[in-house]
Design a protein around this motif. Structure first.
Motif, PDB file in Angstrom:
ATOM      1  N   MET A 191       0.850  -1.181   0.000  1.00  0.00           N
ATOM      2  CA  MET A 191       0.000   0.000   0.000  1.00  0.00           C
ATOM      3  C   MET A 191       0.886   1.231   0.000  1.00  0.00           C
ATOM      4  O   MET A 191       1.804   1.342   0.834  1.00  0.00           O
ATOM      5  CB  MET A 191      -0.848   0.033   1.271  1.00  0.00           C
ATOM      6  CG  MET A 191      -1.655  -1.212   1.523  1.00  0.00           C
ATOM      7  SD  MET A 191      -3.273  -1.067   0.788  1.00  0.00           S
ATOM      8  CE  MET A 191      -4.004   0.082   1.974  1.00  0.00           C
ATOM      9  N   GLY A 192       0.610   2.173  -0.872  1.00  0.00           N
ATOM     10  CA  GLY A 192       1.389   3.406  -0.899  1.00  0.00           C
ATOM     11  C   GLY A 192       1.243   4.098  -2.234  1.00  0.00           C
ATOM     12  O   GLY A 192       0.361   3.774  -3.020  1.00  0.00           O
ATOM     13  N   THR A 193       2.133   5.055  -2.473  1.00  0.00           N
ATOM     14  CA  THR A 193       2.099   5.828  -3.706  1.00  0.00           C
ATOM     15  C   THR A 193       3.295   5.443  -4.567  1.00  0.00           C
ATOM     16  O   THR A 193       4.389   5.220  -4.067  1.00  0.00           O
ATOM     17  CB  THR A 193       2.155   7.334  -3.379  1.00  0.00           C
ATOM     18  OG1 THR A 193       3.080   7.533  -2.305  1.00  0.00           O
ATOM     19  CG2 THR A 193       0.789   7.830  -2.927  1.00  0.00           C
ATOM     20  N   ARG A 194       3.059   5.365  -5.880  1.00  0.00           N
ATOM     21  CA  ARG A 194       4.089   4.884  -6.788  1.00  0.00           C
ATOM     22  C   ARG A 194       4.949   6.020  -7.337  1.00  0.00           C
ATOM     23  O   ARG A 194       4.428   7.047  -7.774  1.00  0.00           O
ATOM     24  CB  ARG A 194       3.442   4.174  -7.975  1.00  0.00           C
ATOM     25  CG  ARG A 194       2.913   2.789  -7.692  1.00  0.00           C
ATOM     26  CD  ARG A 194       2.020   2.367  -8.843  1.00  0.00           C
ATOM     27  NE  ARG A 194       0.975   3.363  -9.045  1.00  0.00           N
ATOM     28  CZ  ARG A 194       0.446   3.691 -10.194  1.00  0.00           C
ATOM     29  NH1 ARG A 194       0.846   3.095 -11.292  1.00  0.00           N
ATOM     30  NH2 ARG A 194      -0.489   4.611 -10.289  1.00  0.00           N
ATOM     31  N   VAL A 260       8.874  14.089  -5.659  1.00  0.00           N
ATOM     32  CA  VAL A 260       8.816  13.364  -4.408  1.00  0.00           C
ATOM     33  C   VAL A 260       9.209  14.303  -3.254  1.00  0.00           C
ATOM     34  O   VAL A 260       9.904  15.303  -3.469  1.00  0.00           O
ATOM     35  CB  VAL A 260       9.744  12.132  -4.506  1.00  0.00           C
ATOM     36  CG1 VAL A 260      11.182  12.503  -4.225  1.00  0.00           C
ATOM     37  CG2 VAL A 260       9.295  11.010  -3.608  1.00  0.00           C
ATOM     38  N   ARG A 261       8.714  14.036  -2.102  1.00  0.00           N
ATOM     39  CA  ARG A 261       9.114  14.731  -0.871  1.00  0.00           C
ATOM     40  C   ARG A 261      10.633  14.858  -0.813  1.00  0.00           C
ATOM     41  O   ARG A 261      11.339  13.849  -0.945  1.00  0.00           O
ATOM     42  CB  ARG A 261       8.609  13.838   0.271  1.00  0.00           C
ATOM     43  CG  ARG A 261       8.437  14.488   1.594  1.00  0.00           C
ATOM     44  CD  ARG A 261       7.796  13.493   2.554  1.00  0.00           C
ATOM     45  NE  ARG A 261       7.946  13.985   3.900  1.00  0.00           N
ATOM     46  CZ  ARG A 261       6.952  14.146   4.761  1.00  0.00           C
ATOM     47  NH1 ARG A 261       5.726  13.786   4.431  1.00  0.00           N
ATOM     48  NH2 ARG A 261       7.159  14.631   5.953  1.00  0.00           N
ATOM     49  N   LEU A 264      13.096  12.442   0.895  1.00  0.00           N
ATOM     50  CA  LEU A 264      13.298  11.086   0.381  1.00  0.00           C
ATOM     51  C   LEU A 264      14.471  11.005  -0.589  1.00  0.00           C
ATOM     52  O   LEU A 264      14.882   9.908  -0.983  1.00  0.00           O
ATOM     53  CB  LEU A 264      12.019  10.584  -0.301  1.00  0.00           C
ATOM     54  CG  LEU A 264      10.799  10.444   0.611  1.00  0.00           C
ATOM     55  CD1 LEU A 264       9.541  10.144  -0.214  1.00  0.00           C
ATOM     56  CD2 LEU A 264      11.006   9.333   1.646  1.00  0.00           C
ATOM     57  N   VAL A 296       6.088   4.162  -2.132  1.00  0.00           N
ATOM     58  CA  VAL A 296       6.448   4.753  -0.848  1.00  0.00           C
ATOM     59  C   VAL A 296       5.294   4.496   0.123  1.00  0.00           C
ATOM     60  O   VAL A 296       4.154   4.873  -0.132  1.00  0.00           O
ATOM     61  CB  VAL A 296       6.733   6.263  -0.971  1.00  0.00           C
ATOM     62  CG1 VAL A 296       7.044   6.860   0.396  1.00  0.00           C
ATOM     63  CG2 VAL A 296       7.908   6.501  -1.915  1.00  0.00           C
ATOM     64  N   THR A 297       5.607   3.832   1.200  1.00  0.00           N
ATOM     65  CA  THR A 297       4.578   3.511   2.190  1.00  0.00           C
ATOM     66  C   THR A 297       4.309   4.719   3.088  1.00  0.00           C
ATOM     67  O   THR A 297       5.039   5.716   3.037  1.00  0.00           O
ATOM     68  CB  THR A 297       5.030   2.346   3.098  1.00  0.00           C
ATOM     69  OG1 THR A 297       6.098   2.834   3.929  1.00  0.00           O
ATOM     70  CG2 THR A 297       5.526   1.174   2.282  1.00  0.00           C
ATOM     71  N   ASP A 298       3.298   4.590   3.934  1.00  0.00           N
ATOM     72  CA  ASP A 298       3.005   5.710   4.838  1.00  0.00           C
ATOM     73  C   ASP A 298       4.006   5.794   5.993  1.00  0.00           C
ATOM     74  O   ASP A 298       3.909   6.684   6.835  1.00  0.00           O
ATOM     75  CB  ASP A 298       1.554   5.646   5.340  1.00  0.00           C
ATOM     76  CG  ASP A 298       1.225   4.340   6.022  1.00  0.00           C
ATOM     77  OD1 ASP A 298       2.152   3.560   6.311  1.00  0.00           O
ATOM     78  OD2 ASP A 298       0.033   4.092   6.273  1.00  0.00           O
ATOM     79  N   LEU A 300       7.061   6.154   4.985  1.00  0.00           N
ATOM     80  CA  LEU A 300       8.077   6.791   4.147  1.00  0.00           C
ATOM     81  C   LEU A 300       9.225   5.842   3.817  1.00  0.00           C
ATOM     82  O   LEU A 300      10.381   6.237   3.698  1.00  0.00           O
ATOM     83  CB  LEU A 300       8.583   8.090   4.798  1.00  0.00           C
ATOM     84  CG  LEU A 300       7.489   9.171   4.949  1.00  0.00           C
ATOM     85  CD1 LEU A 300       8.015  10.376   5.717  1.00  0.00           C
ATOM     86  CD2 LEU A 300       6.976   9.614   3.571  1.00  0.00           C
TER      87      LEU A 300
ATOM     88  N   SER B 227       0.254   8.931   0.813  1.00  0.00           N
ATOM     89  CA  SER B 227       0.333   7.482   1.009  1.00  0.00           C
ATOM     90  C   SER B 227      -0.439   7.150   2.287  1.00  0.00           C
ATOM     91  O   SER B 227      -0.252   7.813   3.288  1.00  0.00           O
ATOM     92  CB  SER B 227       1.804   7.086   1.153  1.00  0.00           C
ATOM     93  OG  SER B 227       1.929   5.702   1.382  1.00  0.00           O
ATOM     94  N   GLU B 231      -3.682   5.856  -3.550  1.00  0.00           N
ATOM     95  CA  GLU B 231      -3.731   4.704  -4.454  1.00  0.00           C
ATOM     96  C   GLU B 231      -4.469   3.527  -3.824  1.00  0.00           C
ATOM     97  O   GLU B 231      -4.421   2.412  -4.357  1.00  0.00           O
ATOM     98  CB  GLU B 231      -2.315   4.299  -4.892  1.00  0.00           C
ATOM     99  CG  GLU B 231      -1.618   5.445  -5.618  1.00  0.00           C
ATOM    100  CD  GLU B 231      -0.549   4.973  -6.589  1.00  0.00           C
ATOM    101  OE1 GLU B 231      -0.785   4.018  -7.339  1.00  0.00           O
ATOM    102  OE2 GLU B 231       0.532   5.591  -6.582  1.00  0.00           O
ATOM    103  N   THR B 253       3.753  12.248   0.313  1.00  0.00           N
ATOM    104  CA  THR B 253       4.976  11.652  -0.240  1.00  0.00           C
ATOM    105  C   THR B 253       5.463  12.392  -1.485  1.00  0.00           C
ATOM    106  O   THR B 253       6.584  12.181  -1.918  1.00  0.00           O
ATOM    107  CB  THR B 253       4.747  10.178  -0.609  1.00  0.00           C
ATOM    108  OG1 THR B 253       3.613  10.089  -1.480  1.00  0.00           O
ATOM    109  CG2 THR B 253       4.481   9.327   0.631  1.00  0.00           C
TER     110      THR B 253
END
Lengths: 350, 350, 350
Positions: A191-194, A260-261, A264, A296-298, A300, B227, B231, B253
């Protein structure tokens, strides 16, 4: 695999002042031709059953000449023509996929990058071995589908643009979706953002972010846009849609620019560096553009689910620069970053 | 709070021809350093337990020098070093969050912007008082969780990048999610699309969009990428996922560039103007970059759910310009808008 | 419809060295005024009950002068004023919608493009006839709502920015959502990713992608951002939300830049070419910017659900260029592509 010596022999006879950059007329060819021209190279398109009129709309990305082949296999029969033209082939994702990596390994024409990477990239087991032994965190792999007790992604081998991938939440889901005629891998679904991280590694550049024997750049980052998964939510819950016979699919249709943040970025460079270093230990090293496909998971944390060891289409939104390349060096009018001076000059070929 | 007179005293002794722009090595530091250098300032990074090698990949955004501290608290012990260097600190979101706003208020170094804004921004009650008294429409606030009969967002105080936020549709949902050890706010959940509006207010600029005593700009607009919520839809219905123990989270993120329907621009400028004007009445005024974090409903109304009274990371996609800044003034090669000439020259410090 | 002769007569009396480009102060007016000025034209905004102060923030996109009208209908009473100023009206989506296409047809002022297109575009039946007879694949149309056995989108006639559209999965869903007081169309709901393809057709340009009698460009591609559908997934399953009285809506609030898989470009140009060619057969031809609003399925097929035969707001992210326009011709500093030299010079008016 063509022996390195054979390629070096061919290169020796090349007229270095008249190099032709060649690639398949698809994927990221507009920017490859555009960049090559900016660097003073001639360009050659390879078209297999393709309508190439669209290049007329993009004079800066149109190849000087186009070779038309009846099939991808004909590449192997036309080796002499490429050599006669002093051609260096830039492989992109579609190029390797359509030609087939076994055939690609055999083409006796100088190609950009180290061909040995194919062996490690085209097989998901070897890919995992490379990345995890480099210290990259990947989604957990399941060997027995009966063990599925959390969401997983089932992927078939080879770069297929996501065709046929599916998500399963348990074993019945898996049985419903699986095509047993193809080799597959079961990965934990993260789970996260790609973020598709577009790197460039140069063993000959000086300055910049130094690895043990070269420089690493971050060219840009994109999000892949996949049909039909990326807009399926509009229609309702997947659980409901399945009852109507509508299933998610994962075919790449486009790309969306992202950043991206900033915090990171150190991790991103560390990951790139480790992958490069391990590639040198395993098969003599990767060179040029590559992409880590990450979530990227929550918390980070990065989870890398795939590597592409050549230019990805996700760089296409950034033909004139990205927030990253623009902070790496000033945008030069009429020029561009992603195929910069270091790209092809002093190229590594195999 | 450091008295204004103390800061003015420090500034009087500064060598105005040798100002150093300092910020924490995170968040939006690449563009702050890049912009400062373009304006002819020296730059100083502040690193707390951070790997800063990534700057080598971005020569234009790399600070001239880096001070390394063992902890954020050490900022207070190193005041003299900043003053000796003629440093002006640019606070960004992470800077204030990691240092803590109480500590930030006490740092006896000139900082960009009016420190008094912290008092109004760090407490959600005061923030609401400021914005609603400025005539800004906000999501309705609920004081009693038992009153939840429509979707609400539960948020903890302080800028935490969305960590721990949750959506509840009724009281049982709330009870399931709440952490009673932290102060929280319950807001009506507004259905719509999110636009993070990046403004810049200058009390010294002339021309442009005039407020009663300054000029207001719209630098750019982004959408935050969070995140795992952004998604999560890929996996199935949230209601189903919760049964698998998978809950949505809201950790920023990255950022995606967007533009807003042109007919919404008058409202956007009116909102910015009102917020500035009210800040002057309440605490002597905000200055420089700020962000209204808004949702546009399907009635084309704005609901503002938060204000950030300093540079937000959502400006990072626009280091070389945005459709808005490009229509405000011509893009100058080798230069950039978001830290334009008006930004630091004639800076307001407190 | 104003007879063509009448317009030609007016144009004959125009001072060709003092043309004024006029449009309604909304939608895409910032870039229309910006581009017109770059081409050396004067600019005139038309404001109906609008706050136009926001232009002060965008000096490059601010019209030289603004005419204020009490209502859209007053356009017809102010014809002489436009003619006296040598004005050519650039219609954009909001312009035609707010004025009404019947009124627009009657305005005795030269307008950019062929007004006859309105007849084919404003009625969904005629639009379908035009596109399908051009060989464009569209979502299947249902005439009887009782036949709904797959997801469909119900759309009301006329460009309303998506207001009131709804998705139905079966007949009961349809009955729940329908407003019988408006004419509507029922379209098969296509699963896939949306691409809004921004074309430009010039009958006078030379070179580039040639059609039978002109040149076709792809300026850029965007994704529309719609409230509340595009973020509704955050809240939970639609099926659940409906129980809470929360229904999806489709009101355009912004735009996100995208690029499409390069291998889809040949199809994109073929579609554009066919639509242009058929427009010539049906009503004398479309000219200038237009947009095919498409969905790409997971079989990489395009389904076009609508055409906009003038500039769409989806071009707004690309005021300084797009990956497509940047590959078509070099970005010129202080200039821009989407209203390039060919745009207005030698304009077609009707």
């Amino acid at each position: 695999m063509v022996p390195k010596e054979r390629i070096h022999g061919i290169l020796e006879d090349y007229d270095k002042d008249d190099i032709v950059v060649a690639t398949l007329c698809s994927h990221s060819s507009l920017q490859i031709f555009h960049g090559a021209r900016l660097e003073g190279f001639k360009t050659l398109g390879i078209a297999v059953d393709q309508n190439t009129k669209f290049y007329d709309a993009f004079p800066l990305g149109k190849p000087d000449e186009i070779i038309r082949l009846g099939s991808y296999a004909e590449m192997l029969d036309n080796v002499d023509e490429f050599i006669d033209r002093n051609a260096i082939i830039i492989p992109h994702g579609s190029f390797v996929e359509y030609l087939g990596h076994e055939r690609f390994e055999k083409v006796e024409v100088p190609t950009y990058g180290n061909r040995k990477v194919l062996h490690w990239e085209s097989d998901r087991e070897k890919e995992r071995e490379w990345l995890t032994s480099a210290g990259i965190s990947m989604p957990r792999k399941l060997s027995d589908p009966k063990d599925i007790n959390r969401p997983v992604l089932v992927k078939y081998h080879g770069a297929k643009g996501g065709r046929g991938f599916f998500i399963a939440k348990d074993y019945p889901d898996f049985k419903l979706g699986i095509d047993h005629t193809q080799p597959y891998t079961i990965q934990e679904y993260i789970m996260g953002t790609r973020y598709y991280l577009h790197y460039f590694f140069s063993p000959i550049a000086e300055g910049g972010y130094r690895t043990s024997d070269g420089s690493l750049e971050l060219l840009s980052i994109d999000r892949r846009d996949e049909s039909n998964i990326d807009e399926m939510y509009k229609l309702g819950a997947q659980e409901e849609l399945k009852k109507h016979g509508l299933f998610p699919s994962f075919v790449v249709t486009g790309n969306i620019p992202v950043v991206v943040r900033e915090s990171l970025l150190p991790k991103i460079f560390e990951m790139g560096e480790k992958v490069i270093q391990r590639s040198q230990e395993l098969f003599g090293g990767m060179v040029g553009p590559f992409c880590l496909e990450s979530i990227v998971t929550d918390k980070l944390e990065f989870k890398v689910f795939e590597i592409s060891s050549r230019i990805v289409a996700g760089t296409n939104p950034f033909i004139s620069g990205s927030p990253y390349s623009d902070t790496a060096c000033p945008r030069v009018e009429g020029s561009r970053r992603s195929l910069g001076p270091h790209w092809i000059r002093g190229t590594w070929t195999s």
